[in-house]
Motif scaffolding. Sequence first.
Motif, mmCIF file in Angstrom:
data_model
loop_
_atom_site.group_PDB
_atom_site.id
_atom_site.type_symbol
_atom_site.label_atom_id
_atom_site.label_comp_id
_atom_site.label_asym_id
_atom_site.label_seq_id
_atom_site.Cartn_x
_atom_site.Cartn_y
_atom_site.Cartn_z
ATOM 1 N N LYS A 21 0.914 -1.223 -0.039
ATOM 2 C CA LYS A 21 0.086 -0.047 -0.108
ATOM 3 C C LYS A 21 0.859 1.265 0.161
ATOM 4 C CE LYS A 21 -1.841 -0.817 3.701
ATOM 5 N NZ LYS A 21 -3.116 -0.808 4.997
ATOM 6 N N LEU A 22 0.189 2.393 -0.393
ATOM 7 C CA LEU A 22 0.914 3.686 -0.359
ATOM 8 C C LEU A 22 -0.060 4.506 0.277
ATOM 9 C CD1 LEU A 22 3.299 5.412 -1.744
ATOM 10 C CD2 LEU A 22 1.642 6.087 -3.429
ATOM 11 N N GLU A 23 0.802 5.014 1.244
ATOM 12 C CA GLU A 23 0.170 6.101 2.049
ATOM 13 C C GLU A 23 0.771 7.617 2.122
ATOM 14 O OE1 GLU A 23 -0.496 4.833 6.082
ATOM 15 O OE2 GLU A 23 -1.757 3.277 5.615
ATOM 16 N N ILE A 24 0.236 8.730 2.102
ATOM 17 C CA ILE A 24 0.519 10.059 2.106
ATOM 18 C C ILE A 24 0.813 10.487 3.498
ATOM 19 C CG2 ILE A 24 0.570 12.282 1.091
ATOM 20 C CD1 ILE A 24 1.046 10.128 -0.920
ATOM 21 N N GLY A 25 1.749 11.184 3.938
ATOM 22 C CA GLY A 25 1.860 11.961 5.313
ATOM 23 C C GLY A 25 1.218 13.050 5.489
ATOM 24 N N SER A 26 1.633 13.756 6.491
ATOM 25 C CA SER A 26 1.088 15.076 6.725
ATOM 26 C C SER A 26 1.281 16.246 5.526
ATOM 27 C CB SER A 26 1.539 15.446 8.180
ATOM 28 O OG SER A 26 3.012 15.616 8.075
ATOM 29 N N ARG A 27 2.446 15.974 4.973
ATOM 30 C CA ARG A 27 2.688 16.772 3.735
ATOM 31 C C ARG A 27 2.814 15.929 2.496
ATOM 32 N NH1 ARG A 27 8.627 18.785 5.107
ATOM 33 N NH2 ARG A 27 8.757 16.562 5.472
ATOM 34 N N LYS A 28 2.240 16.407 1.378
ATOM 35 C CA LYS A 28 2.061 15.656 0.064
ATOM 36 C C LYS A 28 3.370 15.156 -0.445
ATOM 37 C CE LYS A 28 -2.086 18.061 -1.549
ATOM 38 N NZ LYS A 28 -2.593 19.084 -2.644
ATOM 39 N N SER A 29 4.410 15.657 0.178
ATOM 40 C CA SER A 29 5.650 15.151 -0.417
ATOM 41 C C SER A 29 6.386 13.949 0.265
ATOM 42 C CB SER A 29 6.752 16.236 -0.214
ATOM 43 O OG SER A 29 6.921 16.719 1.068
ATOM 44 N N ASP A 30 5.500 13.675 1.645
ATOM 45 C CA ASP A 30 5.691 12.563 2.463
ATOM 46 C C ASP A 30 4.973 11.225 1.877
ATOM 47 O OD1 ASP A 30 7.467 13.866 3.887
ATOM 48 O OD2 ASP A 30 5.921 14.552 5.486
ATOM 49 N N THR A 31 5.746 10.254 1.582
ATOM 50 C CA THR A 31 5.118 9.112 0.878
ATOM 51 C C THR A 31 5.512 7.776 1.480
ATOM 52 O OG1 THR A 31 6.507 8.960 -0.862
ATOM 53 C CG2 THR A 31 4.377 10.084 -1.311
ATOM 54 N N TYR A 32 4.782 6.873 1.930
ATOM 55 C CA TYR A 32 5.238 5.657 2.623
ATOM 56 C C TYR A 32 4.783 4.625 1.876
ATOM 57 C CZ TYR A 32 6.207 9.005 6.207
ATOM 58 O OH TYR A 32 6.217 10.297 6.915
ATOM 59 N N TYR A 33 5.505 3.488 1.633
ATOM 60 C CA TYR A 33 5.387 2.044 1.035
ATOM 61 C C TYR A 33 5.390 1.151 2.030
ATOM 62 C CZ TYR A 33 7.105 5.092 -3.144
ATOM 63 O OH TYR A 33 7.232 5.863 -4.018
ATOM 64 N N LEU A 34 4.143 0.521 2.204
ATOM 65 C CA LEU A 34 3.710 -0.246 3.258
ATOM 66 C C LEU A 34 3.761 -1.908 2.542
ATOM 67 C CD1 LEU A 34 2.857 2.433 4.277
ATOM 68 C CD2 LEU A 34 1.549 1.084 6.023
ATOM 69 N N PRO A 35 4.588 -2.765 3.099
ATOM 70 C CA PRO A 35 4.441 -4.101 2.791
ATOM 71 C C PRO A 35 3.263 -4.582 3.124
ATOM 72 C CG PRO A 35 6.683 -3.694 3.633
ATOM 73 C CD PRO A 35 5.721 -2.753 4.119
ATOM 74 N N PRO A 36 2.506 -5.929 2.854
ATOM 75 C CA PRO A 36 1.536 -6.457 3.504
ATOM 76 C C PRO A 36 1.346 -6.572 4.690
ATOM 77 C CG PRO A 36 2.050 -7.403 1.262
ATOM 78 C CD PRO A 36 3.194 -6.717 1.867
ATOM 79 N N GLY A 37 0.202 -6.308 5.413
ATOM 80 C CA GLY A 37 0.175 -6.355 7.015
ATOM 81 C C GLY A 37 0.783 -5.586 7.878
ATOM 82 N N ILE A 38 1.554 -4.455 7.293
ATOM 83 C CA ILE A 38 2.074 -3.614 8.000
ATOM 84 C C ILE A 38 1.318 -2.137 8.104
ATOM 85 C CG2 ILE A 38 4.398 -2.038 8.073
ATOM 86 C CD1 ILE A 38 4.604 -4.918 8.732
ATOM 87 N N SER A 39 1.425 -1.640 9.160
ATOM 88 C CA SER A 39 0.728 -0.219 9.355
ATOM 89 C C SER A 39 1.738 0.729 9.765
ATOM 90 C CB SER A 39 -0.559 -0.458 10.472
ATOM 91 O OG SER A 39 -0.046 -0.499 11.526
ATOM 92 N N ARG A 40 1.521 1.852 9.668
ATOM 93 C CA ARG A 40 2.511 2.879 10.354
ATOM 94 C C ARG A 40 2.189 3.162 11.649
ATOM 95 N NH1 ARG A 40 0.614 7.935 6.943
ATOM 96 N NH2 ARG A 40 2.319 9.160 8.246
ATOM 97 N N GLU A 41 1.063 2.754 12.268
ATOM 98 C CA GLU A 41 0.916 2.992 13.586
ATOM 99 C C GLU A 41 1.819 1.963 14.502
ATOM 100 O OE1 GLU A 41 -1.533 2.991 11.246
ATOM 101 O OE2 GLU A 41 -2.095 5.050 11.555
ATOM 102 N N THR A 42 1.717 0.668 13.824
ATOM 103 C CA THR A 42 2.606 -0.375 14.747
ATOM 104 C C THR A 42 4.008 -0.633 14.189
ATOM 105 O OG1 THR A 42 1.649 -1.906 13.228
ATOM 106 C CG2 THR A 42 0.476 -1.490 15.149
ATOM 107 N N GLY A 43 4.256 -0.204 12.983
ATOM 108 C CA GLY A 43 5.467 -0.370 12.511
ATOM 109 C C GLY A 43 6.590 0.692 12.664
ATOM 110 N N LEU A 44 7.835 0.536 12.166
ATOM 111 C CA LEU A 44 8.750 1.408 12.362
ATOM 112 C C LEU A 44 9.295 1.901 10.715
ATOM 113 C CD1 LEU A 44 11.131 -0.056 15.170
ATOM 114 C CD2 LEU A 44 9.595 1.816 15.302
ATOM 115 N N VAL A 45 9.378 3.061 10.470
ATOM 116 C CA VAL A 45 9.778 3.642 9.158
ATOM 117 C C VAL A 45 11.165 3.117 8.863
ATOM 118 C CG1 VAL A 45 10.451 6.007 9.956
ATOM 119 C CG2 VAL A 45 9.788 5.605 7.621
ATOM 120 N N ARG A 46 11.484 2.958 7.742
ATOM 121 C CA ARG A 46 12.713 2.225 7.131
ATOM 122 C C ARG A 46 13.297 0.973 7.986
ATOM 123 N NH1 ARG A 46 16.099 8.076 7.081
ATOM 124 N NH2 ARG A 46 14.705 9.369 5.919
#
Length: 226
Positions: A21-46
């Motif tokens: 999945k692809l999610e956009i952060g608080s700024r439009k330039s902030d994009t996050y690529y998430l593998p299956p089963g991972i969320s930004r709430e519980t996972g660590l960036v990078r």
Amino acid sequence: LKEFHLFQDIVWARLLNLGWKLEIGSRKSDTYYLPPGISRETGLVRKDYFDSRIAVLKYIEQHGGKGREVYDFFRECLSVGRELIKKRQLHKNYTIDFLENEVKRRKGKDLFHSIVWNRLIKLGWKYDCSDTNEKPMYIPPGVNVEKEQWILGEHYFDNSLHVVDFLDQNEEWRSKDSTLKIRELYNACLTVQKEYIASDSDVGTTLSASWIETETKKRKPYLANY
């Protein structure tokens, strides 16, 4: 050759099908690529999810499975694209579909060299690419005339399809037991390759010739000694 376009059309399109999945952060330039089963709430960036294309590529390269197959195909497309640019054979308005099809076409050629040509060499065939400005020559055994007098289609062949046609049509060669085995194994491998290429998983785009041969012989054990 723009790696961004290759990433979007070759890598990311396939990862989406694998559940990324692809999610956009608080700024439009902030994009996050998430593998299956991972969320930004519980996972660590990078570590669990990523904020750059380079990090995504590094992750799928190292973690194997279908993600690694996507990575390998991306690298192949990148390599072929750069080669075509160097040879000035890639139009500036090229499409990703063109590049993908070129990689797949070359894999079919790899299958010929792995399955057919390696066996024909043992039967006395030769390969001549000494004339750098000419196409390579596939030469059957028993050619005893001077090279300047060679006739295309009789004394030599300039591509793999013509070699296969010769094996199918020449009365002497098509009746040889060794040729029959080569043709049967090659056709069976082509069937397996086409099956995987046509599948939704895209796995067929990255399979090596040796893997296809092994898988074919697994399905048809009687081909094991061919």
